[in-house]
Design an enzyme around this catalytic site. Structure first.
Site, PDB file in Angstrom:
ATOM      1  N   LYS A 173       1.897   2.278  -9.105  1.00 19.42           N
ATOM      2  CA  LYS A 173       1.350   1.556  -7.950  1.00 19.42           C
ATOM      3  C   LYS A 173       0.802   0.198  -8.371  1.00 19.42           C
ATOM      4  CE  LYS A 173      -1.340   5.003  -7.604  1.00 19.42           C
ATOM      5  NZ  LYS A 173      -2.345   6.050  -7.266  1.00 19.42           N
ATOM      6  N   THR A 204     -11.143  -0.802  -0.544  1.00 14.84           N
ATOM      7  CA  THR A 204      -9.945  -0.067  -0.974  1.00 14.84           C
ATOM      8  C   THR A 204     -10.290   1.302  -1.561  1.00 14.84           C
ATOM      9  OG1 THR A 204     -10.048  -1.137  -3.127  1.00 14.84           O
ATOM     10  CG2 THR A 204      -8.621  -2.172  -1.479  1.00 14.84           C
ATOM     11  N   GLY A 206     -10.225   4.890  -1.999  1.00 15.66           N
ATOM     12  CA  GLY A 206      -9.370   5.982  -1.510  1.00 15.66           C
ATOM     13  C   GLY A 206      -7.922   5.600  -1.248  1.00 15.66           C
ATOM     14  N   THR A 207      -7.508   4.403  -1.666  1.00 18.38           N
ATOM     15  CA  THR A 207      -6.102   4.021  -1.400  1.00 18.38           C
ATOM     16  C   THR A 207      -5.128   4.945  -2.151  1.00 18.38           C
ATOM     17  OG1 THR A 207      -6.329   2.344  -3.131  1.00 18.38           O
ATOM     18  CG2 THR A 207      -6.382   1.556  -0.870  1.00 18.38           C
ATOM     19  N   GLY A 208      -5.471   5.280  -3.411  1.00 20.08           N
ATOM     20  CA  GLY A 208      -4.579   6.131  -4.204  1.00 20.08           C
ATOM     21  C   GLY A 208      -4.474   7.531  -3.620  1.00 20.08           C
ATOM     22  N   CYS A 209      -5.620   8.091  -3.208  1.00 17.23           N
ATOM     23  CA  CYS A 209      -5.642   9.447  -2.608  1.00 17.23           C
ATOM     24  C   CYS A 209      -4.826   9.436  -1.321  1.00 17.23           C
ATOM     25  CB  CYS A 209      -7.073   9.861  -2.279  1.00 17.23           C
ATOM     26  SG  CYS A 209      -8.195   9.800  -3.690  1.00 17.23           S
TER      27      CYS A 209
HETATM   28  N1  LIG Z   1      -5.162  -5.017  -1.198  1.00 17.06           N
HETATM   29  C1  LIG Z   1      -4.096  -4.252  -0.990  1.00 17.06           C
HETATM   30  N2  LIG Z   1      -3.186  -4.583  -0.027  1.00 17.06           N
HETATM   31  C2  LIG Z   1      -2.116  -3.808   0.213  1.00 17.06           C
HETATM   32  N3  LIG Z   1      -1.837  -2.665  -0.463  1.00 17.06           N
HETATM   33  C3  LIG Z   1      -2.711  -2.286  -1.429  1.00 17.06           C
HETATM   34  C4  LIG Z   1      -3.885  -3.038  -1.752  1.00 17.06           C
HETATM   35  N4  LIG Z   1      -4.560  -2.395  -2.746  1.00 17.06           N
HETATM   36  C5  LIG Z   1      -3.842  -1.301  -3.033  1.00 17.06           C
HETATM   37  N5  LIG Z   1      -2.726  -1.241  -2.263  1.00 17.06           N
HETATM   38  C6  LIG Z   1      -1.702  -0.191  -2.264  1.00 17.06           C
HETATM   39  O1  LIG Z   1      -2.429   1.043  -2.249  1.00 17.06           O
HETATM   40  C7  LIG Z   1      -1.707   2.037  -2.937  1.00 17.06           C
HETATM   41  C8  LIG Z   1      -2.606   2.602  -4.028  1.00 17.06           C
HETATM   42  O2  LIG Z   1      -2.579   1.666  -5.066  1.00 17.06           O
HETATM   43  P1  LIG Z   1      -3.697   1.448  -6.147  1.00 17.06           P
HETATM   44  O3  LIG Z   1      -3.055   0.682  -7.245  1.00 17.06           O
HETATM   45  O4  LIG Z   1      -4.912   0.878  -5.500  1.00 17.06           O
HETATM   46  O5  LIG Z   1      -3.949   2.940  -6.571  1.00 17.06           O
HETATM   47  P2  LIG Z   1      -5.222   3.597  -7.183  1.00 17.06           P
HETATM   48  O6  LIG Z   1      -5.903   2.638  -8.104  1.00 17.06           O
HETATM   49  O7  LIG Z   1      -4.816   4.901  -7.724  1.00 17.06           O
HETATM   50  O8  LIG Z   1      -6.095   3.806  -5.938  1.00 17.06           O
HETATM   51  P3  LIG Z   1      -7.645   4.109  -5.965  1.00 17.06           P
HETATM   52  O9  LIG Z   1      -8.289   2.748  -6.018  1.00 17.06           O
HETATM   53  O10 LIG Z   1      -7.889   4.817  -4.706  1.00 17.06           O
HETATM   54  O11 LIG Z   1      -7.906   4.942  -7.188  1.00 17.06           O
HETATM   55  C9  LIG Z   1      -0.442   1.348  -3.455  1.00 17.06           C
HETATM   56  O12 LIG Z   1       0.613   1.543  -2.533  1.00 17.06           O
HETATM   57  C10 LIG Z   1      -0.848  -0.118  -3.505  1.00 17.06           C
HETATM   58  O13 LIG Z   1       0.259  -0.988  -3.475  1.00 17.06           O
HETATM   59  C1  LIG Z   2     -13.165  13.031  -5.521  1.00 16.81           C
HETATM   60  C2  LIG Z   2     -12.508  11.750  -5.846  1.00 16.81           C
HETATM   61  N1  LIG Z   2     -11.188  11.714  -6.067  1.00 16.81           N
HETATM   62  C3  LIG Z   2     -10.577  10.548  -6.342  1.00 16.81           C
HETATM   63  C4  LIG Z   2     -11.282   9.383  -6.417  1.00 16.81           C
HETATM   64  C5  LIG Z   2     -10.575   8.089  -6.763  1.00 16.81           C
HETATM   65  O1  LIG Z   2     -10.540   7.228  -5.663  1.00 16.81           O
HETATM   66  P1  LIG Z   2     -11.045   5.727  -5.792  1.00 16.81           P
HETATM   67  O2  LIG Z   2     -10.412   5.161  -7.047  1.00 16.81           O
HETATM   68  O3  LIG Z   2     -10.576   5.035  -4.579  1.00 16.81           O
HETATM   69  O4  LIG Z   2     -12.546   5.735  -5.945  1.00 16.81           O
HETATM   70  C6  LIG Z   2     -12.668   9.436  -6.178  1.00 16.81           C
HETATM   71  N2  LIG Z   2     -13.450   8.346  -6.213  1.00 16.81           N
HETATM   72  N3  LIG Z   2     -13.250  10.642  -5.893  1.00 16.81           N
END
Ligand SMILES: Nc1ncnc2c1ncn2[C@@H]1O[C@H](COP(=O)(O)OP(=O)(O)OP(=O)(O)O)[C@@H](O)[C@H]1O
Ligand SMILES: Cc1ncc(COP(=O)(O)O)c(N)n1
Length: 263
Positions: A173, A204, A206-209
């Site tokens: 990602k 952002t 929770g974007t990954g979840c």
């Molecule tokens: N500012 C943004 N605009 C559009 N898409 C985004 C943005 N930030 C993240 N994404 C998208 O969100 C999804 C998750 O990507 P990201 O790289 O943030 O994952 P992550 O780090 O595992 O997430 P988290 O921050 O929740 O742990 C991907 O599809 C990424 O392209």
């Molecule tokens: C319980 C739990 N699972 C996953 C994430 C990662 O998400 P993020 O990187 O957006 O904080 C989190 N913060 N908490």
């Protein structure tokens, strides 16, 4: 009705983890179930405590779910210890779980480590081989592959290294890239790019979840993996673009943006 199980940690502030997953699954019109690996005390500003469930109790949750309402897809998020990773792997094999999405959650957006050091190897050895797709972000893919990811070619090189541990797809990602939000899928020797609109929104959490549970929802509904990722990314981008602004730190997404017209 199609059913989706999330195996993940609870985020009491509702932005990530189990809560984000269940909201995402519901927004896709599917039936969501959860097996909780840990309670976290966190909010938009940070993670202030983690209380892990026992292996025995996680196994019991998984038995209750699989023996009664069989999930059409399974998403695995935060699992911080080797013991819990082993329990999940055994249960997924025992029940022949399908459509498995593994999000190798290592560090929260707010910078807290959510995976114990000795659990990383277990994640790679026990869960990656069972996955239909794993969804590392760029920093996670760098850790898993041992190479730095800067250019487009680096995504491919990193994915090929990680592919030695799984027969499933590897979705790297690009949310952490500065200019765009393009994601890269390496699947059975083929490359797919998913171009995303970068949304100028600092919220952002929770974007990954959200992305991984949206992929699981689309797989449960019968879509192919590339189509599931395309649709999941579209959903995620909309939830970010909605511009919800809650909390003092990196706030959560609006999962219900498509339902606003009902109010
Ligand atoms: N500012 C943004 N605009 C559009 N898409 C985004 C943005 N930030 C993240 N994404 C998208 O969100 C999804 C998750 O990507 P990201 O790289 O943030 O994952 P992550 O780090 O595992 O997430 P988290 O921050 O929740 O742990 C991907 O599809 C990424 O392209
Ligand atoms: C319980 C739990 N699972 C996953 C994430 C990662 O998400 P993020 O990187 O957006 O904080 C989190 N913060 N908490």
């Amino acid at each position: 009705m199609k059913t989706v199980l999330t195996i993940a940690g609870s985020d009491c502030s509702g932005g990530a983890g189990i809560q984000a997953d269940l909201k995402t699954i519901a927004a896709h019109g599917l039936y969501g179930m959860s097996a909780i690996t840990a309670l976290t005390a966190q909010n938009t500003t940070g993670v202030y405590g983690i209380s892990e469930t026992t292996g025995e109790f996680l196994a019991s949750q998984l038995d209750c779910i699989f023996q009664d309402i069989y999930p059409d897809a399974v998403k695995i998020g935060m699992v911080s210890s080797r013991e819990l990773i082993h329990v999940i792997a055994e249960k997924l094999k025992e029940y022949k779980a399908k459509n498995i999405v593994v999000d190798p959650v290592m560090v929260s957006t707010s910078g807290s480590r959510l995976l114990k050091d000795d659990a990383e190897e277990a994640l790679e050895e026990c869960l990656f081989p069972l996955a239909d797709v794993i969804t590392p972000n760029v920093p996670e893919a760098e850790v898993l592959s041992g190479i730095k990811i800067r250019e487009r070619e680096d995504f491919c090189q990193a994915a090929k290294i990680i592919a030695q541990k799984t027969a499933g797809g590897i979705l790297i990602k690009g949310g952490h890239q500065i200019e765009d939000a393009n994601d890269y899928l390496y699947l059975k020797g083929e490359e797919h790019w998913f171009s995303g609109r970068r949304v100028n929104n600092p919220n952002t959490h929770g974007t990954g979840c959200t992305l991984s549970s949206a992929i699981a929802s689309n797989l449960a509904a019968g879509n192919s993996l590339p189509e599931s990722i395309r649709k999941a990314k579209e959903y995620l981008t909309g939830a970010l673009e909605d511009g919800l602004n809650l909390g003092a730190g990196s706030g959560p997404l609006n999962h219900m943006y498509r339902l606003k017209d009902l109010l």
